[in-house]
Design a protein around this motif. Structure first.
Motif, short mmCIF file in Angstrom:
data_model
loop_
_atom_site.label_atom_id
_atom_site.label_comp_id
_atom_site.label_asym_id
_atom_site.label_seq_id
_atom_site.Cartn_x
_atom_site.Cartn_y
_atom_site.Cartn_z
N THR A 1 0.85 -1.27 0.11
CA THR A 1 -0.01 0.14 -0.12
C THR A 1 1.11 1.18 -0.10
OG1 THR A 1 -1.81 -1.11 1.20
CG2 THR A 1 -1.71 1.12 1.34
N ALA A 2 1.93 1.31 0.57
CA ALA A 2 2.88 2.61 0.85
C ALA A 2 3.41 2.69 -0.55
CB ALA A 2 3.82 2.29 1.74
N LEU A 3 3.72 1.74 -1.17
CA LEU A 3 4.49 1.98 -2.51
C LEU A 3 3.56 2.20 -3.60
CD1 LEU A 3 7.60 -0.45 -1.99
CD2 LEU A 3 7.54 1.96 -2.13
N SER A 4 2.47 1.35 -3.69
CA SER A 4 1.41 1.31 -4.69
C SER A 4 0.72 2.51 -4.93
CB SER A 4 0.63 0.27 -4.62
OG SER A 4 -0.26 0.20 -3.45
N THR A 5 0.47 3.36 -3.69
CA THR A 5 -0.08 4.54 -3.56
C THR A 5 0.80 5.78 -3.48
OG1 THR A 5 -0.15 4.72 -1.11
CG2 THR A 5 -2.10 3.48 -2.38
N HIS A 6 1.98 5.55 -3.76
CA HIS A 6 3.05 6.75 -3.60
C HIS A 6 2.95 7.58 -5.24
CE1 HIS A 6 6.88 8.53 -3.59
NE2 HIS A 6 6.81 8.70 -2.22
N SER A 7 3.08 8.85 -4.99
CA SER A 7 3.02 9.59 -6.23
C SER A 7 4.22 9.22 -7.24
CB SER A 7 2.95 10.94 -5.89
OG SER A 7 4.27 11.39 -5.21
#
Length: 422
Positions: free
Chosen positions: A96-102
């Motif tokens: 989640t932290a990486l896949s939602t990162h800009s």
């Protein structure tokens, strides 16, 4: 023929990953780490990052044309007792932290044991979720089966270091050469972790009683290839390949019986080619046969600058970086003699409730801020009497801004045991 200088040139110009890419890798890992630390999905759970695989083992190679190189690191999260019953919660939080990162959202792909961040036409970085449980058990998360799996990444890196030391520093170079033959010349097919483990397993301490067995790169290549081939030919079915640092873990899922059999046969042919090249009687014949092993990138001739130089230079002729204010260089104070050896160990003291020390080599040379480095001079074969000096030289804009570049020489007050051979 050995053609030692040809191998040195081949490693430098064709096999080893160039420094620019290694620097880029460091920068990218730092940025991914910062993104994870700042992510709301992880809520401050990121403790540390630990390099693993070919990056940590120093066996990473230059990729073939139009292919990527890869690097792995573990992101260590604090244990959450509520998450332990559903281990994929840890891995999903990293995803989640990486896949939602800009920046990393479109670059990220979910895998069973990692999140892969891909840099187009250059490399990909696999981020593996890692937890140290209260029991001391070290685990990664297999998202697909929702289970913890035992691991010991620093132990594996230490094992590679120990084996490399037995070969006089030639094992890592041989593993790079084997990977090159696989990736660039299609000599055989096998996963890197399997190849690294099998080659490391055939490095034997008793072989060191023969001072010539691991004497140089081509000789070590010949003997490790022959020894691995002999072991492979003794196996009638796919053997179990155990993680040498974690006996409860195997790499058996990394290949099928059919893939194992194909590798066994292809490696036997490869070993015969290495034998023929090493034992060729003329230079030209040997070059031709080494090109049968590695392809035409193996040099047909030494470059003029390399042919005219020795393989090692005196410390007094080593180019100096830009001098820091007040910096002192050892060869400006004392005559330099490179005949003798010294062994230095570095450990990292972690500032945590659960005190840990990790060898610097197991961190691929990477140390986070707020860590204490503990250096120990293990031994030397330098004849007494002698004095020991130490020097710290920091780099970068932050150190310069704080006036902490340092670079002075300081006498060390310690006794050092004598050890033969360094």
């Amino acid at each position: 023929m050995k053609l030692i200088q040809y191998f040195n040139q081949f490693l430098r110009d064709a096999v080893n990953l160039n420094q620019t890419r290694l620097n880029d890798l460091d920068t990218r890992v730092d940025r991914i780490t910062n993104a994870l630390k700042e992510a709301g999905a992880l809520d401050g759970r990121v403790l540390d990052t630990v390099p693993q695989g070919s990056w940590a083992h120093r066996t990473i190679i230059r990729p073939a044309a139009d292919l990527e190189f890869d690097a792995d690191f573990l992101v260590q999260l604090t244990e959450d007792l509520d998450w332990n019953d559903n281990p994929r919660t840890y891995a999903n939080a990293v995803w989640t932290a990486l896949s939602t990162h800009s920046t990393y959202g479109e670059m990220s792909t979910k895998k069973d044991r990692c999140v892969r961040v891909t840099y187009a036409n250059d490399c990909h970085i696999d981020i593996v979720t890692y937890v140290v449980l209260q029991s001391g058990r070290e685990v990664i998360v297999n998202r697909s089966i929702n289970q913890f799996e035992d691991t010991n990444p620093i132990g594996f890196t230490d094992w590679i270091q120990e084996k490399d030391t037995l070969t006089g520093g030639n094992l890592r170079k041989v593993i790079r050469l084997l990977k090159y033959a696989r990736d660039h010349h299609g000599a055989f097919k096998v996963k890197s972790i399997l190849l690294t483990t099998m080659v490391g397993n055939v490095v034997d301490n008793w072989r060191t009683y023969d001072a010539d067995y691991y004497k140089d790169v081509p000789t070590t290549l010949l003997h490790l290839t022959e020894d691995l081939d002999a072991w492979l030919q003794q196996q009638w079915t796919k053997p179990s390949i155990t993680d040498p640092s974690c006996p409860t873990t195997t790499f058996d899922h990394r290949w099928t019986e059919t893939q194992w059999s194909a590798f066994k046969n292809a490696f036997h042919t490869f070993a015969e080619l290495v034998h023929d090249a090493y034992h060729a009687e003329t230079r030209d014949d040997s070059i031709t046969k080494w090109q049968d092993v590695f392809g035409t990138a193996f040099p047909s001739a030494l470059t003029a600058s390399r042919a005219a130089s020795t393989e090692t230079a005196s410390l007094s002729h080593t180019p100096k970086r830009q001098r820091a204010p007040g910096e002192v260089f050892i060869d400006e104070k004392f005559p330099v003699d490179t005949r003798y050896h010294v062994t230095i160990r570095c450990e990292i003291a972690e500032p945590r409730n659960r005190a840990e020390r990790r060898f610097l080599r197991a961190r691929a040379g990477r140390v986070a801020k707020q860590r204490k480095l503990v250096f120990t001079l293990v031994g030397t074969d330098t004849p007494a009497p002698y004095d020991v000096y130490w020097k710290v030289r920091n780099q970068g804009g932050e150190a310069a801004a704080k006036g902490q570049l340092r670079g002075d020489l300081n006498p060390a007050l310690l006794e050092v045991p004598w050890v033969g051979g360094g």
